[in-house]
Design a protein around this motif. Structure first.
Motif, mmCIF file in Angstrom:
data_model
loop_
_atom_site.group_PDB
_atom_site.id
_atom_site.type_symbol
_atom_site.label_atom_id
_atom_site.label_comp_id
_atom_site.label_asym_id
_atom_site.label_seq_id
_atom_site.Cartn_x
_atom_site.Cartn_y
_atom_site.Cartn_z
ATOM 1 N N TRP A 1 -4.504 9.393 14.618
ATOM 2 C CA TRP A 1 -5.638 8.465 14.675
ATOM 3 C C TRP A 1 -6.112 8.085 13.278
ATOM 4 O O TRP A 1 -6.506 6.955 13.029
ATOM 5 C CB TRP A 1 -6.770 9.105 15.475
ATOM 6 N N MET A 2 -6.053 9.029 12.349
ATOM 7 C CA MET A 2 -6.453 8.740 10.972
ATOM 8 C C MET A 2 -5.341 8.040 10.203
ATOM 9 O O MET A 2 -5.605 7.318 9.237
ATOM 10 C CB MET A 2 -6.855 10.031 10.254
ATOM 11 N N GLY A 3 -4.093 8.265 10.601
ATOM 12 C CA GLY A 3 -2.967 7.616 9.954
ATOM 13 C C GLY A 3 -2.451 6.459 10.785
ATOM 14 O O GLY A 3 -3.225 5.719 11.392
ATOM 15 N N LEU A 4 -1.133 6.308 10.828
ATOM 16 C CA LEU A 4 -0.501 5.278 11.654
ATOM 17 C C LEU A 4 0.530 5.946 12.553
ATOM 18 O O LEU A 4 1.323 6.772 12.081
ATOM 19 C CB LEU A 4 0.209 4.233 10.789
ATOM 20 N N GLU B 1 3.110 7.937 10.258
ATOM 21 C CA GLU B 1 3.934 7.346 9.206
ATOM 22 C C GLU B 1 3.738 8.075 7.880
ATOM 23 O O GLU B 1 2.608 8.405 7.492
ATOM 24 C CB GLU B 1 3.600 5.863 9.032
ATOM 25 N N HIS B 2 4.831 8.297 7.193
ATOM 26 C CA HIS B 2 4.809 8.909 5.866
ATOM 27 C C HIS B 2 6.143 8.583 5.191
ATOM 28 O O HIS B 2 7.148 8.341 5.880
ATOM 29 C CB HIS B 2 4.621 10.420 5.967
ATOM 30 N N PHE B 3 6.155 8.588 3.887
ATOM 31 C CA PHE B 3 7.345 8.182 3.148
ATOM 32 C C PHE B 3 7.539 9.136 1.976
ATOM 33 O O PHE B 3 6.635 9.315 1.155
ATOM 34 C CB PHE B 3 7.207 6.735 2.675
ATOM 35 N N VAL B 4 8.713 9.750 1.911
ATOM 36 C CA VAL B 4 8.981 10.799 0.931
ATOM 37 C C VAL B 4 10.202 10.427 0.102
ATOM 38 O O VAL B 4 11.218 9.971 0.649
ATOM 39 C CB VAL B 4 9.251 12.156 1.625
ATOM 40 N N ILE C 1 1.230 8.371 2.390
ATOM 41 C CA ILE C 1 0.854 8.330 3.801
ATOM 42 C C ILE C 1 -0.149 7.205 4.006
ATOM 43 O O ILE C 1 -1.237 7.234 3.414
ATOM 44 C CB ILE C 1 0.223 9.666 4.235
ATOM 45 N N PRO C 2 0.158 6.190 4.805
ATOM 46 C CA PRO C 2 -0.835 5.146 5.099
ATOM 47 C C PRO C 2 -1.966 5.702 5.957
ATOM 48 O O PRO C 2 -1.736 6.526 6.839
ATOM 49 C CB PRO C 2 -0.030 4.082 5.855
#
Length: 357
Positions: free
Chosen positions: A342-345, A201-204, A299-300
């Motif tokens: 694994w570190m993010g979502l 997941e990421h948001f730009v 980035i969550p």
């Protein structure tokens, strides 16, 4: 809000950087990067003694609660500016770029706090000076929380000239792909987009002039809402999966019933299925913030790393600064993009292309 930088900044800071390095007080070892593409995701690995020497506080260290730390009483030799009464700009002692700034609050605030308008005002002032006076493209990052890759617990952002790997950074690519999907005369401006090939997941969002601290705060809060929703939905999905007795594997598309996590109620009857510790997030608030004058990306984050191999904001973009060859090999062992997820979502919408959310 009165933000003042020295009239000769950033050149004076570069001169100070070089002097401290010459004196052996500042660690900077420029190195060539190794560019690798794995599962359609670009990585650049750089190994540097600067990172090997960099201290990282434990998650429960007292400094993360304001009891000491390098930013409480900063070394004057490293201070290059005080942009307003609330912030201090220092040179990073363990630099990967020349120069590498750390902008922190004068008084202790936890690294888990949201950025406020004062933080954005000071950050943008430094970035604007780099762009207008040094004629270089600036970048900022904020590693929010231990699980976001923060090495210190005192609230700080980092600012430097944008790294130039042998590939385009995925937030810029996501915006370009979204523009291409629209008509030739319609450009993505206010929409939040995601890159189709990025598995976490990421948001730009694109930034448009005029850029002000209030505008940056508004964009940040909008993206932060997406981060918090993603954290919440991930936890709810995992809890629902286990309540139904099903564990979904994003990696191979298979499903199975859990066995080792089945609990018994006090009466001896069957209880509820509960997610394994390794499956549920260590954090539901940590995140990474990356910004250039053209875009902002959030980035969550669930976890900071595994067995000493982790990433901050730049690492989640694929720009990884490593301690040694052993850490480089560990990225291979961990599956590279699998480790980022694994570190993010994990995402569940891939294949839909880059589009406004």
């Amino acid at each position: 809000m009165d933000i003042q930088l020295p009239p000769d900044f950033p050149q004076s800071a570069v001169d100070q950087f070089d002097l401290l390095r010459e004196q052996g007080l500042l660690h900077y070892f420029p190195t060539d990067g190794e560019v690798v593409t794995y599962n359609d995701f670009n990585f650049e690995f750089k190994i540097s003694p600067s990172i090997a020497r960099k201290p990282v506080l434990a998650a429960n260290a007292p400094e993360r609660r304001g009891k000491g730390g390098p930013f409480v009483d900063p070394d004057p030799a490293f201070v290059v500016a005080r942009p307003g009464p609330e912030h201090v700009v220092e040179l990073s002692m363990h630099a990967m770029l020349r120069p590498h700034y750390v902008l922190h609050t004068r008084l202790f605030a936890p690294q888990t706090d949201d950025l406020d308008q004062g933080d954005w005002a000071a950050t943008w002032a430094v970035m604007l000076a780099i762009r207008q006076r040094a004629h270089e493209p600036p970048m900022m990052i904020y590693n929010c929380g231990y699980e976001g890759g923060a090495s210190q617990g005192h609230k700080h952002v980092q600012v430097f000239t944008e790294p130039r790997p042998g590939f385009a950074l995925f937030p810029a690519e996501a915006l370009a792909l979204a523009d291409k999907a629209k008509s030739a005369t319609e450009k993505t401006t206010g929409g939040i987009v995601q890159h189709p090939n990025v598995p976490f997941e990421h948001f730009v969002q694109r930034l448009t002039e005029p850029i002000t601290p209030a505008y940056l705060l508004a964009v940040y809060q909008r993206l932060l809402d997406c981060v918090r929703r993603a954290h919440r939905e991930h936890v709810e999905k995992k809890q629902l999966d286990f309540a139904n007795g099903v564990v979904s594997s994003v990696a191979n598309g298979m499903a199975h019933r859990p066995s080792s996590n089945h609990r018994k109620a006090p009466s001896g009857t069957d209880g509820h299925y509960t997610p394994a510790d390794d499956d549920m997030p260590a954090s539901t608030v940590a995140n990474n913030v990356i910004m250039t004058p053209d875009w902002m990306c959030l980035i969550p984050r669930r976890r900071g790393g595994k067995d000493g191999t982790g990433a901050g904001s730049l690492g989640m973009l694929g720009l990884l600064w490593l301690k040694n060859r052993q850490e480089r090999a560990h990225w291979e062992e961990l599956g590279m993009t699998k480790h980022l997820v694994w570190m993010g979502l994990p995402r569940h919408d891939q294949g839909q292309g880059a589009a406004a959310l």
